[in-house]
Design a protein around this motif. Structure first.
Motif, short mmCIF file in Angstrom:
data_model
loop_
_atom_site.label_atom_id
_atom_site.label_comp_id
_atom_site.label_asym_id
_atom_site.label_seq_id
_atom_site.Cartn_x
_atom_site.Cartn_y
_atom_site.Cartn_z
N GLY A 102 9.08 -7.38 -33.33
CA GLY A 102 9.53 -8.94 -33.26
C GLY A 102 8.41 -10.16 -32.29
N SER A 106 11.33 -14.60 -28.01
CA SER A 106 11.88 -13.30 -27.32
C SER A 106 10.75 -12.28 -27.07
CB SER A 106 13.05 -12.93 -27.89
OG SER A 106 13.86 -12.11 -26.74
N ASP A 128 4.95 -8.06 -35.96
CA ASP A 128 6.09 -8.99 -36.57
C ASP A 128 5.93 -8.85 -38.00
OD1 ASP A 128 8.06 -11.22 -35.71
OD2 ASP A 128 7.09 -11.82 -37.61
N ASN A 129 6.84 -9.03 -38.93
CA ASN A 129 6.88 -8.82 -40.44
C ASN A 129 6.25 -10.16 -41.06
OD1 ASN A 129 9.14 -10.11 -39.23
ND2 ASN A 129 10.17 -9.94 -41.39
N HIS A 130 6.37 -11.26 -40.30
CA HIS A 130 6.01 -12.50 -40.88
C HIS A 130 4.38 -12.76 -40.86
CE1 HIS A 130 10.01 -13.57 -40.03
NE2 HIS A 130 10.21 -13.97 -41.27
N HIS A 136 11.42 -17.82 -35.27
CA HIS A 136 11.84 -19.14 -35.81
C HIS A 136 11.07 -20.37 -35.32
CE1 HIS A 136 16.18 -16.87 -35.98
NE2 HIS A 136 15.68 -17.08 -37.13
N THR A 155 12.91 -23.73 -35.07
CA THR A 155 13.63 -24.24 -33.90
C THR A 155 12.70 -25.52 -33.21
OG1 THR A 155 13.63 -23.87 -31.46
CG2 THR A 155 12.41 -22.30 -32.61
N LEU A 156 13.45 -26.50 -32.99
CA LEU A 156 12.67 -27.76 -32.75
C LEU A 156 12.65 -28.03 -31.11
CD1 LEU A 156 11.79 -30.72 -33.34
CD2 LEU A 156 14.28 -31.37 -33.16
N GLY A 157 13.78 -28.19 -30.49
CA GLY A 157 13.62 -28.49 -29.24
C GLY A 157 14.09 -27.68 -27.89
N ALA A 394 8.46 -3.11 -38.50
CA ALA A 394 8.89 -2.02 -38.02
C ALA A 394 9.74 -1.20 -38.97
CB ALA A 394 9.28 -2.04 -36.63
N TRP A 432 15.83 -8.73 -34.94
CA TRP A 432 17.36 -9.24 -35.11
C TRP A 432 18.06 -7.95 -35.04
CZ3 TRP A 432 14.91 -11.43 -40.34
CH2 TRP A 432 14.05 -12.76 -39.76
N ASN A 613 15.90 -10.46 -27.79
CA ASN A 613 16.44 -11.45 -28.95
C ASN A 613 17.59 -12.25 -28.37
OD1 ASN A 613 17.57 -12.24 -31.82
ND2 ASN A 613 15.54 -11.88 -31.96
N SER A 614 17.38 -13.53 -28.75
CA SER A 614 18.63 -14.28 -28.81
C SER A 614 20.02 -13.86 -29.15
CB SER A 614 18.53 -15.90 -29.35
OG SER A 614 18.40 -15.69 -30.70
N ALA A 620 22.14 -19.06 -29.71
CA ALA A 620 21.05 -19.34 -30.46
C ALA A 620 20.00 -20.55 -29.86
CB ALA A 620 21.43 -19.82 -31.97
N TYR A 621 19.40 -20.00 -28.81
CA TYR A 621 18.48 -21.09 -27.89
C TYR A 621 17.54 -20.33 -27.32
CZ TYR A 621 22.51 -23.92 -28.79
OH TYR A 621 23.55 -24.65 -29.58
N THR A 622 16.32 -21.17 -27.20
CA THR A 622 15.22 -20.65 -26.65
C THR A 622 15.38 -19.98 -25.24
OG1 THR A 622 14.13 -22.13 -27.96
CG2 THR A 622 12.70 -21.26 -26.16
C1 LIG Z 1 16.20 -23.40 -38.26
C2 LIG Z 1 16.50 -23.17 -36.70
C3 LIG Z 1 16.38 -24.10 -35.88
C4 LIG Z 1 16.64 -23.71 -34.47
N1 LIG Z 1 16.74 -24.84 -33.65
C5 LIG Z 1 16.68 -24.65 -32.29
C6 LIG Z 1 16.40 -25.72 -31.32
O1 LIG Z 1 16.16 -26.69 -31.59
N2 LIG Z 1 16.28 -25.13 -29.86
C7 LIG Z 1 16.59 -23.85 -29.49
O2 LIG Z 1 16.70 -23.78 -28.28
N3 LIG Z 1 16.93 -23.00 -30.44
C8 LIG Z 1 16.97 -23.33 -31.85
N4 LIG Z 1 16.96 -22.25 -32.76
C9 LIG Z 1 17.38 -20.75 -32.29
C10 LIG Z 1 16.29 -20.09 -32.05
O3 LIG Z 1 16.70 -18.73 -32.90
C11 LIG Z 1 15.79 -19.52 -30.75
O4 LIG Z 1 15.47 -20.56 -29.96
C12 LIG Z 1 14.65 -18.60 -30.55
O5 LIG Z 1 13.63 -19.27 -31.17
C13 LIG Z 1 14.78 -17.20 -31.09
O6 LIG Z 1 13.81 -16.31 -30.62
P1 LIG Z 1 14.00 -14.60 -30.89
O7 LIG Z 1 12.41 -14.40 -30.53
O8 LIG Z 1 15.17 -14.47 -30.12
O9 LIG Z 1 14.13 -14.40 -32.37
P2 LIG Z 1 13.39 -14.84 -33.62
O10 LIG Z 1 12.67 -16.21 -33.41
O11 LIG Z 1 14.14 -14.60 -35.08
O12 LIG Z 1 12.48 -13.73 -33.45
C14 LIG Z 1 12.38 -12.54 -33.84
C15 LIG Z 1 11.20 -11.97 -34.83
O13 LIG Z 1 11.33 -10.33 -35.04
C16 LIG Z 1 11.02 -10.27 -36.32
N5 LIG Z 1 11.63 -8.97 -36.95
C17 LIG Z 1 12.69 -8.53 -37.55
N6 LIG Z 1 12.86 -7.61 -37.74
C18 LIG Z 1 11.54 -6.96 -37.68
C19 LIG Z 1 11.01 -5.62 -38.16
N7 LIG Z 1 11.73 -4.66 -38.40
N8 LIG Z 1 9.87 -5.75 -37.63
C20 LIG Z 1 8.94 -6.51 -37.18
N9 LIG Z 1 9.36 -7.81 -36.92
C21 LIG Z 1 10.89 -7.86 -37.06
C22 LIG Z 1 11.62 -11.60 -37.18
O14 LIG Z 1 11.09 -11.44 -38.47
C23 LIG Z 1 11.28 -12.44 -36.22
O15 LIG Z 1 9.82 -13.18 -36.61
C24 LIG Z 1 17.07 -22.40 -34.23
C25 LIG Z 1 16.86 -21.50 -34.93
C26 LIG Z 1 16.54 -21.73 -36.40
C27 LIG Z 1 16.41 -20.76 -37.34
#
Ligand SMILES: Cc1cc2nc3c(=O)[nH]c(=O)nc-3n(C[C@H](O)[C@H](O)[C@H](O)COP(=O)(O)OP(=O)(O)OC[C@H]3O[C@@H](n4cnc5c(N)ncnc54)[C@H](O)[C@@H]3O)c2cc1C
Length: 639
Positions: A102, A106, A128-130, A136, A155-157, A394, A432, A613-614, A620-622
């Motif tokens: 991921g 995070s 990462d799969n993307h 986000h 994610t914006l802010g 993965a 996730w 991960n969040s 749901a925050y950074t």
């Molecule tokens: C539309 C939207 C708006 C948001 N706005 C805000 C905001 O304004 N402020 C804020 O603080 N937060 C916001 N958030 C919340 C945001 O999710 C978190 O802030 C933070 O970016 C999450 O990070 P993360 O690394 O935990 O998860 P993610 O960003 O989801 O990253 C996890 C990554 O793991 C990858 N993954 C999953 N399974 C696999 C696998 N099997 N193999 C390889 N890769 C995999 C996923 O595809 C993804 O790329 C928003 C979320 C969304 C969707």
């Protein structure tokens, strides 16, 4: 009928060539995912897409977010249709200290903390799969009339319900981000208000009997007079919005809060405020942006800190109370600082990559990262100790060796239709939660059940490029709430000037518009609504989105001279079937004892594997994503 429809589609501009529309749409991709997905060990020689010249995913339009090609292998694993050829996975012979699954904030933060502890020589692989890193935190980049315009795809802010922890604030600071100072230097300049643009509501004929865009505040009699609402509905809206009535007389503030925490806002309006039912559609979607569901599934207490009407006579004491959701409780107590980059938190992801892989992201300041053009071929080079491998899903993460040995964790992943196996001392799953039981079937059953509980919120950030915003100016609006339309909000991209980046400030310049859709199904529990919404998103084609976008913008703005066939120049649909982390809902979830909540059980370390991960914070925050990365690394390395 057929001819009338094609005429209508032509008038919306559906036949027109817009910037790089995706050829594989959501439906085709879903069909791909539904069928068996063969994965072969095969030709290793072909260059990975990220290493090819010109590879630059932020500039792609069409279906983004969970884009075609990013989720099919994972869904095939889920559906048990994942076929392996007889050939064994490729073993590129790479060994790492840490593999991170991921590449969101995070995962990138986990790599940062691990490196900080073990040293710059620590060998780290991020999968990462993307096709882009950031999870986000994605950046959408448009070239409009020769100028780059930026907007967030997810994610914006830097804006959270609670103040950033010392760990999260410390990471921002190490990256050069001082949100408070940046907010002072680069906060929005009031360009739209200076032009007389404000907020409005679009009443659509399917829900309200007539298409009408009305500017102004719901509480004002002038506003209400222009709406297609019935006389009774207008009276009730005015009472709800303006009269300081105590709908829970005789109770203390704490007792009122307890009562409000157990009733949905919809039921509060109907049963206690006693509004006419025809008022409900006006408010039903006010909660979409924050929770991804309507007012049927959010408690009255949780909407109170957001200023929704009906509480002004209750005289509630300020501050949070028991049985509030994470977001509502935090904002009731004040929240964190607020700042956003033009591409949202994608700039944080870029700064993390800059610190992890020297030379990958040109520049050296927090300002110049905004306009930096990344050379993606620098992300996965043998000579770098940290590497980011995109388009890599993965599929299996297991404990394969003793203790802290180099082979303690084994990760099998698919990339370019091939399977690869890689080993490391440690692994952080920053992906996730809902995916983890499929990746690690070895986990205890209770842990897997807890991880499955955390159903993410589906949502769509659609970004539309317009030739100009003269229609917005003519109608006097910059932000429109759309209680009955396909997208429930539409707004001009917030002005954000930083470094050499400049937002448009004249209505005859091209601009980006953000439209938000949160697919949900009122009447069900929050998690069931999310499951249904996720299914909807994965089976909706880009063509359907495009038609809905053109139709909605045309109907809302045509009185200002807007012509969807002429004025829309590009569309990017950022589809997030797995969006916000699930935050428990006081209307549907038990009041877990400390340590017993699904995210706490689900994130337990398993040998050399730790979970970030969040989702692991149920927030749901950074800052939550960063804090969880830190915890996961501490679990692996000790303090
Ligand atoms: C539309 C939207 C708006 C948001 N706005 C805000 C905001 O304004 N402020 C804020 O603080 N937060 C916001 N958030 C919340 C945001 O999710 C978190 O802030 C933070 O970016 C999450 O990070 P993360 O690394 O935990 O998860 P993610 O960003 O989801 O990253 C996890 C990554 O793991 C990858 N993954 C999953 N399974 C696999 C696998 N099997 N193999 C390889 N890769 C995999 C996923 O595809 C993804 O790329 C928003 C979320 C969304 C969707």
């Amino acid at each position: 009928m057929g001819e009338r429809r094609s005429e209508r589609l032509r008038s919306l501009g559906m036949g027109k060539l817009i910037t790089r529309r995706d050829f594989i749409d959501g439906v085709a991709a879903a069909a791909l995912a539904a069928g068996p997905a063969p994965v072969f060990a095969g030709d290793e020689a072909a260059a990975a897409p990220q290493d090819r010249p010109g590879y630059y995913p932020p500039a792609l339009a069409g279906m983004r977010g969970s884009h075609p090609g990013s989720f099919e292998a994972a869904h095939a694993l889920r559906d048990g249709t994942f076929l392996r050829s007889g050939a064994p996975p490729i073993e590129p012979g790479e060994h790492f200290d840490l593999i991170v699954v991921g590449g969101g904030i995070s995962g990138l933060a986990a790599a940062y903390f691990y490196r900080a502890k073990v040293g710059a020589a620590a060998r780290i692989l991020i999968l990462d799969n993307h096709d882009d890193f950031g999870g986000h935190a994605k950046r959408n980049e448009f070239a409009l009339a020769g100028k780059i315009q930026l907007i967030n795809g997810g994610t914006l802010g830097i804006d959270s319900p609670r103040p950033y922890s010392a760990v999260a604030a410390g990471l921002l600071s190490a990256l050069g981000i001082d949100p408070a100072a940046l907010a002072v230097r680069h906060s929005e300049k009031g360009v739209y208000p200076a032009l007389g643009l404000g907020s409005g509501i679009f009443f659509d004929k399917e829900t309200f009997g007539a298409d009408r865009l009305v500017k102004g505040k719901t509480s004002s009699p002038e506003f209400l007079k222009q709406t297609p609402l019935s006389e009774a509905a207008r009276r009730h809206v005015r009472r709800l919005e303006t009269e300081p009535i105590d709908y829970l007389p005789g109770l203390s503030s704490a007792e009122k809060k307890a009562r409000l925490s157990r009733i949905s806002y919809r039921d509060y309006l109907l049963q206690l405020v006693k509004v006419d039912p025809s008022v409900i559609p006006l408010y039903q979607r006010c909660t979409h942006g924050e929770w991804g569901v309507g007012i049927d599934a959010v408690s009255a207490l949780d909407v109170w800190p957001f200023g929704l009407p009906g509480f002004q006579g209750l005289k509630l004491d300020p501050g949070s109370a028991p049985h509030m959701g994470y977001t509502a409780a935090g904002y009731a107590d004040g929240g964190s600082y607020k700042f956003h980059f033009p591409d949202g938190n994608a700039s944080i992801a870029r700064l993390l990559v800059r610190s992890l892989i020297p030379g990958a992201v040109p520049g050296s300041t927090v300002e110049d990262v905004v306009t930096a053009r990344i050379d993606y071929s620098g992300l996965d080079r043998t000579e770098n100790s940290t590497r980011i491998r995109l388009g890599s899903t993965a599929l299996s993460v297991g404990v394969s060796g003793p203790g802290e040995s180099i082979g303690a964790a084994e990760v099998v992943y698919s990339r370019m239709s091939r399977l690869c196996t890689t080993r490391a001392k440690h692994c952080v799953l920053a992906c996730w939660s809902i995916m983890i039981p499929y990746l690690c079937p070895q986990l205890p059953e209770r842990q897997k059940a807890s991880l499955r509980y955390l159903v993410k919120v589906p949502l769509v950030y659609t970004n539309v490029a317009l030739r100009n915003w003269l229609a917005f100016q003519a109608l006097g609006v910059s932000a429109i709430h759309c209680p009955g339309s396909y997208h429930s909000s539409v707004r001009l991209n917030p002005v954000s000037d930083i470094g050499s980046y400049r937002s448009p400030n004249s209505p005859d310049e091209p601009i980006l518009v953000r439209m938000v859709r949160t697919p949900c199904y009122p009447g069900m529990s929050e998690r069931d609504q999310h499951r249904m919404g996720r299914g909807e998103l994965l089976t909706t084609s880009f063509a359907v989105f495009e038609e809905k976008i053109r139709d909605q913008l045309g109907r809302m703005l045509s009185a200002g001279g807007f012509d969807p066939a002429h004025d829309i120049t590009a569309i990017t649909v950022n589809r997030w079937p797995h969006g916000y982390a699930y935050e428990y809902n006081p209307l549907f979830d038990p009041n877990w004892q400390k340590g017993e909540a699904p995210h706490e059980i689900g994130r337990a370390r398993f040998g050399p594997i730790a979970i970030a991960n969040s989702d692991a914070a149920a927030a749901a925050y950074t800052d939550a994503a960063i804090d969880q990365a830190h915890r996961a690394v501490e679990e692996l390395l000790g303090s």
